[in-house]
Design a protein around this motif. Structure first.
Motif, PDB file in Angstrom:
ATOM      1  N   ASP A   1       0.817  -1.217   0.000  1.00 32.54           N
ATOM      2  CA  ASP A   1       0.000   0.000   0.000  1.00 32.54           C
ATOM      3  C   ASP A   1       0.849   1.265   0.000  1.00 32.54           C
ATOM      4  N   ILE A   2       2.155   1.150   0.273  1.00 33.35           N
ATOM      5  CA  ILE A   2       3.000   2.325   0.511  1.00 33.35           C
ATOM      6  C   ILE A   2       3.857   2.626  -0.708  1.00 33.35           C
ATOM      7  N   LEU A   3       3.729   3.854  -1.178  1.00 33.58           N
ATOM      8  CA  LEU A   3       4.531   4.345  -2.296  1.00 33.58           C
ATOM      9  C   LEU A   3       5.359   5.520  -1.796  1.00 33.58           C
ATOM     10  N   PHE A   4       6.669   5.473  -2.011  1.00 42.91           N
ATOM     11  CA  PHE A   4       7.550   6.559  -1.598  1.00 42.91           C
ATOM     12  C   PHE A   4       7.599   7.645  -2.676  1.00 42.91           C
ATOM     13  N   SER A   5       7.710   8.899  -2.220  1.00 48.36           N
ATOM     14  CA  SER A   5       7.812  10.036  -3.120  1.00 48.36           C
ATOM     15  C   SER A   5       8.786  11.033  -2.513  1.00 48.36           C
ATOM     16  N   SER A   6       8.894  12.207  -3.139  1.00 44.83           N
ATOM     17  CA  SER A   6       9.779  13.242  -2.603  1.00 44.83           C
ATOM     18  C   SER A   6       9.126  14.038  -1.481  1.00 44.83           C
ATOM     19  N   GLY A   7       7.835  13.873  -1.269  1.00 46.63           N
ATOM     20  CA  GLY A   7       7.142  14.614  -0.216  1.00 46.63           C
ATOM     21  C   GLY A   7       5.645  14.618  -0.471  1.00 46.63           C
ATOM     22  N   ALA A   8       4.908  15.253   0.437  1.00 41.68           N
ATOM     23  CA  ALA A   8       3.452  15.249   0.339  1.00 41.68           C
ATOM     24  C   ALA A   8       2.955  15.979  -0.902  1.00 41.68           C
ATOM     25  N   THR A   9       3.669  17.013  -1.353  1.00 38.55           N
ATOM     26  CA  THR A   9       3.234  17.735  -2.548  1.00 38.55           C
ATOM     27  C   THR A   9       3.216  16.818  -3.764  1.00 38.55           C
ATOM     28  N   GLU A  10       4.303  16.089  -3.979  1.00 43.56           N
ATOM     29  CA  GLU A  10       4.335  15.158  -5.106  1.00 43.56           C
ATOM     30  C   GLU A  10       3.277  14.079  -4.939  1.00 43.56           C
ATOM     31  N   SER A  11       3.127  13.561  -3.728  1.00 44.40           N
ATOM     32  CA  SER A  11       2.147  12.499  -3.490  1.00 44.40           C
ATOM     33  C   SER A  11       0.736  12.974  -3.802  1.00 44.40           C
TER      34      SER A  11
ATOM     35  N   ALA B   1     -12.557  24.305   0.929  1.00 44.54           N
ATOM     36  CA  ALA B   1     -12.169  25.704   0.715  1.00 44.54           C
ATOM     37  C   ALA B   1     -10.923  26.078   1.498  1.00 44.54           C
ATOM     38  N   VAL B   2     -10.361  25.140   2.271  1.00 42.57           N
ATOM     39  CA  VAL B   2      -9.192  25.444   3.102  1.00 42.57           C
ATOM     40  C   VAL B   2      -8.053  24.460   2.829  1.00 42.57           C
ATOM     41  N   GLU B   3      -7.939  24.011   1.585  1.00 40.18           N
ATOM     42  CA  GLU B   3      -6.898  23.052   1.244  1.00 40.18           C
ATOM     43  C   GLU B   3      -5.514  23.674   1.300  1.00 40.18           C
ATOM     44  N   HIS B   4      -4.515  22.813   1.470  1.00 35.86           N
ATOM     45  CA  HIS B   4      -3.116  23.228   1.355  1.00 35.86           C
ATOM     46  C   HIS B   4      -2.845  23.663  -0.085  1.00 35.86           C
ATOM     47  N   PRO B   5      -1.925  24.616  -0.294  1.00 36.74           N
ATOM     48  CA  PRO B   5      -1.627  25.062  -1.658  1.00 36.74           C
ATOM     49  C   PRO B   5      -1.251  23.941  -2.614  1.00 36.74           C
ATOM     50  N   ALA B   6      -0.667  22.845  -2.132  1.00 39.26           N
ATOM     51  CA  ALA B   6      -0.281  21.751  -3.026  1.00 39.26           C
ATOM     52  C   ALA B   6      -1.502  21.112  -3.672  1.00 39.26           C
ATOM     53  N   VAL B   7      -2.534  20.868  -2.891  1.00 39.72           N
ATOM     54  CA  VAL B   7      -3.756  20.267  -3.432  1.00 39.72           C
ATOM     55  C   VAL B   7      -4.484  21.261  -4.323  1.00 39.72           C
ATOM     56  N   ALA B   8      -4.528  22.521  -3.908  1.00 39.76           N
ATOM     57  CA  ALA B   8      -5.171  23.541  -4.727  1.00 39.76           C
ATOM     58  C   ALA B   8      -4.475  23.667  -6.084  1.00 39.76           C
ATOM     59  N   ALA B   9      -3.147  23.548  -6.097  1.00 39.71           N
ATOM     60  CA  ALA B   9      -2.397  23.646  -7.355  1.00 39.71           C
ATOM     61  C   ALA B   9      -2.668  22.447  -8.253  1.00 39.71           C
TER      62      ALA B   9
ATOM     63  N   PHE C   1     -11.596   8.792  -2.581  1.00 42.22           N
ATOM     64  CA  PHE C   1     -11.466   9.845  -1.569  1.00 42.22           C
ATOM     65  C   PHE C   1     -10.013   9.951  -1.134  1.00 42.22           C
ATOM     66  N   HIS C   2      -9.451  11.150  -1.275  1.00 38.39           N
ATOM     67  CA  HIS C   2      -8.063  11.433  -0.887  1.00 38.39           C
ATOM     68  C   HIS C   2      -8.038  12.392   0.290  1.00 38.39           C
ATOM     69  N   THR C   3      -7.076  12.190   1.187  1.00 34.83           N
ATOM     70  CA  THR C   3      -6.866  13.152   2.261  1.00 34.83           C
ATOM     71  C   THR C   3      -5.392  13.484   2.406  1.00 34.83           C
ATOM     72  N   ASP C   4      -5.122  14.770   2.605  1.00 39.14           N
ATOM     73  CA  ASP C   4      -3.788  15.250   2.964  1.00 39.14           C
ATOM     74  C   ASP C   4      -3.689  15.130   4.484  1.00 39.14           C
ATOM     75  N   ALA C   5      -2.916  14.150   4.936  1.00 41.44           N
ATOM     76  CA  ALA C   5      -2.826  13.847   6.365  1.00 41.44           C
ATOM     77  C   ALA C   5      -1.481  14.239   6.955  1.00 41.44           C
ATOM     78  N   THR C   6      -0.770  15.133   6.287  1.00 34.89           N
ATOM     79  CA  THR C   6       0.589  15.469   6.701  1.00 34.89           C
ATOM     80  C   THR C   6       0.670  15.901   8.155  1.00 34.89           C
ATOM     81  N   GLN C   7      -0.181  16.831   8.566  1.00 33.89           N
ATOM     82  CA  GLN C   7      -0.106  17.331   9.936  1.00 33.89           C
ATOM     83  C   GLN C   7      -0.618  16.305  10.939  1.00 33.89           C
ATOM     84  N   VAL C   8      -1.608  15.521  10.567  1.00 33.38           N
ATOM     85  CA  VAL C   8      -2.168  14.516  11.480  1.00 33.38           C
ATOM     86  C   VAL C   8      -1.136  13.444  11.799  1.00 33.38           C
TER      87      VAL C   8
END
Length: 393
Positions: free
Chosen positions: A69-79, A100-108, A176-183
């Motif tokens: 299930d785990i794929l390595f990347s350069s960071g959460a933005t790339e993922s 409406a409050v997404e991180h800039p990476a997801v918004a981009a 369904f995707h979630t940015d869980a970096t801070q969690v």
């Protein structure tokens, strides 16, 4: 202003956290024993490949996932880009729903899909920054094909109800995707129990190294994703480029320590760091010029976000206060580290309905286990001094 012998307090863990000692020692060993190219067939390459897969297995154990299930990347933005754009590539254009409050990476990533014929709709949030659940049924109707929500908002700390949304998405067969970096910097959720199909995170928020992140992905979804760029067949053909076992081992060590703290309920995570946060908030809010932003309860345990005013009740510049705090020996931020270099209104505060006059007055304080509770009065005093000096400049 503090002198060279005064302690400097780091309260910017949401931007990056200092490397844990266990991570440093693990990476040193990995560099010594597995420095080769994991794709090479000789013994040095095989040692590197083994180190990489041991790290993957360790992370899967920490997160209750399968190794595959785990794929390595350069960071959460790339993922995040791989999760959203890679999935969109395999289907006809539809609607992507993000908060409406997404991180800039997801918004981009969402913005890039617009050029490919997709429509993007932002899920409205309330005054605390939580999505308004009354929009759930409407937003999951066709033509919605992907939903992405940030789990723990990095600027104001608010947590989203991802389990409820995930269950609804699953019932309608919407990925369904979630940015869980801070969690994930504060605890290791059990992937097998999450109603989530794709989850992204970075290591450096967790006390791990910069330059590596992960994408947790359900196997039935992995079959529907195309890579972002061509090259080798690393990471099951989804992420070309030579993997770095040293960074992977560092991330694995960070997650092991977080999972251990979680299991033993020690003060370095979970309720312990939340008590530290609440104690600092109680001190800060003795000053009427400081008021909490974000959700008062459903928020990241290490996160404080406040709005600052002067003695006349007028908003102060968060960026100016960050510079004043640095002179007083405190590292903080005025919002997401990915956008704090610009002196502009906060899109997150705007989405929460904060008055435009206050959208540049946010201050973020994020804590870690390196903060001694006994130093909180000193930290509070320095913050008050910085506010006073900024007001009188």
């Amino acid at each position: 202003m503090t002198g060279p012998e005064d302690p400097y307090f780091y309260l910017d863990a949401c931007a990056t956290a200092p490397l844990r000692e266990s991570v440093i020692s693990c990476m040193v060993r990995a560099q010594q024993d597995g420095w080769g190219n994991p794709s090479s067939l000789h013994r040095i390459g095989c040692d590197a490949a083994e180190s990489l897969e041991r790290a993957r297995l360790s992370i899967s154990a920490s997160l209750g996932a399968e190794r595959s299930d785990i794929l390595f990347s350069s960071g959460a933005t790339e993922s995040a880009h791989l999760a959203l754009i890679g999935l969109a590539k395999t289907q006809s254009p539809g609607r992507l729903v993000i908060s409406a409050v997404e991180h800039p990476a997801v918004a981009a990533a969402a913005h890039q899909l617009v050029a490919c014929g997709w429509t993007v709709e932002r899920w409205p949030v309330d005054a605390y920054g939580q999505i308004q659940m009354q929009h759930l049924d409407r937003l999951l109707q066709p033509p919605t094909k992907i939903v992405s929500l940030i789990w723990g908002q990095s600027e104001v700390g608010t947590l989203q109800p991802i389990q409820a949304v995930g269950e609804a998405c699953r019932s309608k067969h919407i990925p369904f995707h979630t940015d869980a970096t801070q969690v994930l910097s504060q605890g290791c959720p059990n992937w097998s129990e999450l109603q989530v199909d794709l989850l992204t995170a970075s290591a450096h928020k967790c006390g791990g190294p910069r330059g590596i992140g992960l994408l947790l992905i359900r196997q039935e979804i992995a079959e529907r994703i195309q890579p972002l760029f061509a090259g080798g067949q690393q990471e099951n053909g989804l992420r070309a480029g030579t993997e770095c076992p040293v960074l992977a081992q560092g991330m694995a060590a960070a997650f092991r320590e977080i999972a251990s703290c979680q299991a033993h309920q020690v003060e370095a995570s979970g309720s312990g760091i939340a008590r530290l946060r609440d104690a600092l908030l109680a001190l800060l809010c003795q000053n009427d010029a400081i008021r909490l932003s974000g959700h008062p309860r459903e928020r990241l345990p290490h996160h404080l976000s406040v709005l600052i005013s002067d003695r006349h009740g007028q908003p102060m510049s968060g960026r100016a206060l960050v510079r004043a705090l640095d002179r007083e020996g405190i590292a903080a931020s005025s919002g997401s580290a990915c956008s704090s270099g610009r002196d502009s209104d906060s899109p997150v505060l705007a989405a929460m309905g904060v008055d435009p006059a206050w959208q540049r007055s946010g201050l973020r304080l994020s804590l870690g286990n390196w903060i001694d509770p006994a130093t909180l009065p000193n930290i509070n005093n320095r913050i008050q001094i910085a506010i006073d000096r900024l007001e009188h400049n």
